[in-house]
Design a protein around this motif. Structure first.
Motif, PDB file in Angstrom:
ATOM      1  N   PRO A  12      44.502  -3.674  24.713  1.00  0.00           N
ATOM      2  CA  PRO A  12      45.918  -3.927  24.992  1.00  0.00           C
ATOM      3  C   PRO A  12      46.583  -4.928  24.057  1.00  0.00           C
ATOM      4  CG  PRO A  12      44.553  -4.936  26.680  1.00  0.00           C
ATOM      5  CD  PRO A  12      43.643  -4.182  25.761  1.00  0.00           C
ATOM      6  N   TRP A  13      45.803  -5.614  23.205  1.00  0.00           N
ATOM      7  CA  TRP A  13      46.397  -6.596  22.296  1.00  0.00           C
ATOM      8  C   TRP A  13      45.826  -6.425  20.894  1.00  0.00           C
ATOM      9  CZ3 TRP A  13      43.249  -8.696  26.388  1.00  0.00           C
ATOM     10  CH2 TRP A  13      43.943  -8.872  27.582  1.00  0.00           C
ATOM     11  N   THR A  14      46.591  -6.854  19.909  1.00  0.00           N
ATOM     12  CA  THR A  14      46.076  -6.922  18.542  1.00  0.00           C
ATOM     13  C   THR A  14      45.463  -8.307  18.344  1.00  0.00           C
ATOM     14  OG1 THR A  14      48.200  -7.661  17.679  1.00  0.00           O
ATOM     15  CG2 THR A  14      47.744  -5.300  17.558  1.00  0.00           C
ATOM     16  N   PHE A  15      44.558  -8.396  17.389  1.00  0.00           N
ATOM     17  CA  PHE A  15      43.878  -9.660  17.117  1.00  0.00           C
ATOM     18  C   PHE A  15      44.777 -10.524  16.241  1.00  0.00           C
ATOM     19  CE2 PHE A  15      40.539 -12.372  15.201  1.00  0.00           C
ATOM     20  CZ  PHE A  15      39.953 -12.831  16.368  1.00  0.00           C
ATOM     21  N   SER A  16      45.822 -11.054  16.852  1.00  0.00           N
ATOM     22  CA  SER A  16      46.754 -11.958  16.179  1.00  0.00           C
ATOM     23  C   SER A  16      47.176 -13.015  17.193  1.00  0.00           C
ATOM     24  CB  SER A  16      47.965 -11.177  15.650  1.00  0.00           C
ATOM     25  OG  SER A  16      48.614 -10.500  16.702  1.00  0.00           O
ATOM     26  N   PHE A  17      47.890 -14.015  16.741  1.00  0.00           N
ATOM     27  CA  PHE A  17      48.279 -15.121  17.617  1.00  0.00           C
ATOM     28  C   PHE A  17      49.095 -14.608  18.796  1.00  0.00           C
ATOM     29  CE2 PHE A  17      50.861 -18.651  19.033  1.00  0.00           C
ATOM     30  CZ  PHE A  17      49.899 -19.647  19.153  1.00  0.00           C
ATOM     31  N   PRO A  18      48.838 -15.079  19.998  1.00  0.00           N
ATOM     32  CA  PRO A  18      47.902 -16.125  20.426  1.00  0.00           C
ATOM     33  C   PRO A  18      46.529 -15.595  20.851  1.00  0.00           C
ATOM     34  CG  PRO A  18      49.301 -15.571  22.269  1.00  0.00           C
ATOM     35  CD  PRO A  18      49.734 -14.690  21.113  1.00  0.00           C
ATOM     36  N   VAL A  19      46.367 -14.270  20.906  1.00  0.00           N
ATOM     37  CA  VAL A  19      45.119 -13.687  21.402  1.00  0.00           C
ATOM     38  C   VAL A  19      43.929 -14.088  20.532  1.00  0.00           C
ATOM     39  CG1 VAL A  19      43.910 -11.509  21.873  1.00  0.00           C
ATOM     40  CG2 VAL A  19      46.293 -11.792  22.561  1.00  0.00           C
ATOM     41  N   ASP A  20      44.093 -14.057  19.201  1.00  0.00           N
ATOM     42  CA  ASP A  20      42.980 -14.431  18.317  1.00  0.00           C
ATOM     43  C   ASP A  20      42.512 -15.857  18.575  1.00  0.00           C
ATOM     44  OD1 ASP A  20      45.308 -15.549  17.242  1.00  0.00           O
ATOM     45  OD2 ASP A  20      44.732 -15.165  15.158  1.00  0.00           O
ATOM     46  N   SER A  21      43.465 -16.745  18.825  1.00  0.00           N
ATOM     47  CA  SER A  21      43.138 -18.137  19.103  1.00  0.00           C
ATOM     48  C   SER A  21      42.389 -18.281  20.433  1.00  0.00           C
ATOM     49  CB  SER A  21      44.427 -18.962  19.128  1.00  0.00           C
ATOM     50  OG  SER A  21      44.139 -20.311  19.364  1.00  0.00           O
ATOM     51  N   LEU A  22      42.823 -17.561  21.443  1.00  0.00           N
ATOM     52  CA  LEU A  22      42.149 -17.605  22.747  1.00  0.00           C
ATOM     53  C   LEU A  22      40.711 -17.082  22.626  1.00  0.00           C
ATOM     54  CD1 LEU A  22      44.996 -16.264  25.071  1.00  0.00           C
ATOM     55  CD2 LEU A  22      44.164 -18.610  24.918  1.00  0.00           C
ATOM     56  N   ILE A  23      40.549 -15.950  21.942  1.00  0.00           N
ATOM     57  CA  ILE A  23      39.207 -15.366  21.777  1.00  0.00           C
ATOM     58  C   ILE A  23      38.313 -16.300  20.973  1.00  0.00           C
ATOM     59  CG2 ILE A  23      37.898 -13.486  20.701  1.00  0.00           C
ATOM     60  CD1 ILE A  23      40.258 -11.629  21.493  1.00  0.00           C
ATOM     61  N   SER A  24      38.812 -16.832  19.870  1.00  0.00           N
ATOM     62  CA  SER A  24      38.005 -17.716  19.025  1.00  0.00           C
ATOM     63  C   SER A  24      37.582 -18.972  19.774  1.00  0.00           C
ATOM     64  CB  SER A  24      38.776 -18.113  17.769  1.00  0.00           C
ATOM     65  OG  SER A  24      38.944 -16.982  16.957  1.00  0.00           O
TER      66      SER A  24
END
Length: 177
Positions: free
Chosen positions: A35-47
């Protein structure tokens, strides 16, 4: 919601299409939910979840994903799987990190969606190098024989959903499927 390939979830200009790669060489899996692309803010949360053990971030993402999936189950857009299978992590990497983020996500999803979880169906008998620095061809080669199905696992006729934290090229999902 993103417009993406109906099979692998790669971003596309509009919904309802299949990308050229999936059209030419269909992967072993049937469908990806991303449901999301690996870009801010999702990438930051995952990392932060993955590399700094900031578990509340992973829990938040699992909760949001569970809501997304439940909505799709309720609207009959998506069949409910029989069981969730977390992507197994290489033993050395799990010892270094201290946890398997895919297993944690799968546990939270299993609880929120009331779907069975089996962390013993998939095995990772072969150590592999981390996928992050590899290109698509190297990722595929890196995962040859990396995974196995447990000898006593009953898989025939069952609908499984693989759970992982990030999908880049789909090599892990393809290898496991």
């Amino acid at each position: 919601l993103l417009e993406q390939c109906e099979i692998c979830a790669v971003p596309l200009p509009m919904d309802g299409l299949v990308c050229a790669q999936c059209f030419k060489q269909p992967p072993a899996f049937k469908h990806v939910i991303a449901p999301w692309t690996f870009s801010f803010p999702v990438d930051s949360l995952i990392s932060r979840f993955k590399h700094q053990a900031r578990w509340p971030f992973g829990h938040l993402l699992a909760r949001l994903l569970a809501q997304h999936l439940q909505h799709r189950f309720d609207n009959a857009e998506l069949p409910r799987p029989d069981c969730l299978l977390p992507v197994p992590m290489a033993r050395k990497r799990q010892r270094e990190r201290g946890f398997n983020q895919a297993l944690m996500l799968a546990r939270w999803l299993s609880h929120d969606l009331d779907i069975a979880l089996d962390e013993h169906v998939l095995l990772r008998p072969q150590e592999t190098v981390a996928q992050q620095a590899l290109d698509a061809k190297q990722r595929k080669r890196n995962l040859l024989k990396a995974f196995a199905v447990a000898a006593n696992a009953e898989v025939t006729g069952r609908h499984f959903a693989l759970v992982d934290d990030v999908l880049t090229t789909g090599a892990t999902a393809h290898s496991l499927a």
